[in-house]
Design a protein around this motif. Structure first.
Motif: not given
Length: 91
Positions: A22-50
């Motif tokens: 459950d902790e793995v799933r929650r961390a995944y959901k939180r980080l996918v939202l944080r690093y999603h390319p659409d939320r980071n103006n196409g940032s290559e670094a954010a896309a790599a994290h995503f």
């Protein structure tokens, strides 16, 4: 500026090695939202994290894959201690 993408799946998801599914799933959901390319103006670094977050979740979110990963990976949190234990102190 985003930090470099960690190579350890647990570090990528910012969770301890003892995290529950459950902790793995929650961390995944939180980080996918944080690093999603659409939320980071196409940032290559954010896309790599995503992509790294998705890769980490594909391993740690799957029980058999996580067991294989845990049996072949080495925790990186205490490498200096491991080095000194193996080679001895150089001081």
């Amino acid at each position: 500026m985003l930090p470099a993408v960690p190579r350890d799946h647990y570090a990528t998801l910012e969770i301890p090695r003892t995290a529950t599914p459950d902790e793995v799933r929650r961390a995944y959901k939180r980080l996918v939202l944080r690093y999603h390319p659409d939320r980071n103006n196409g940032s290559e670094a954010a896309a790599a994290h995503f992509r790294a977050v998705i890769d980490a979740y594909q391993v740690l979110g799957n029980a058999p894959a996580r067991l294989r990963y845990d049996s072949t990976s080495m925790p990186t949190d205490n490498l200096e201690k491991l080095f000194v234990d193996f080679f001895g102190s150089f001081r």
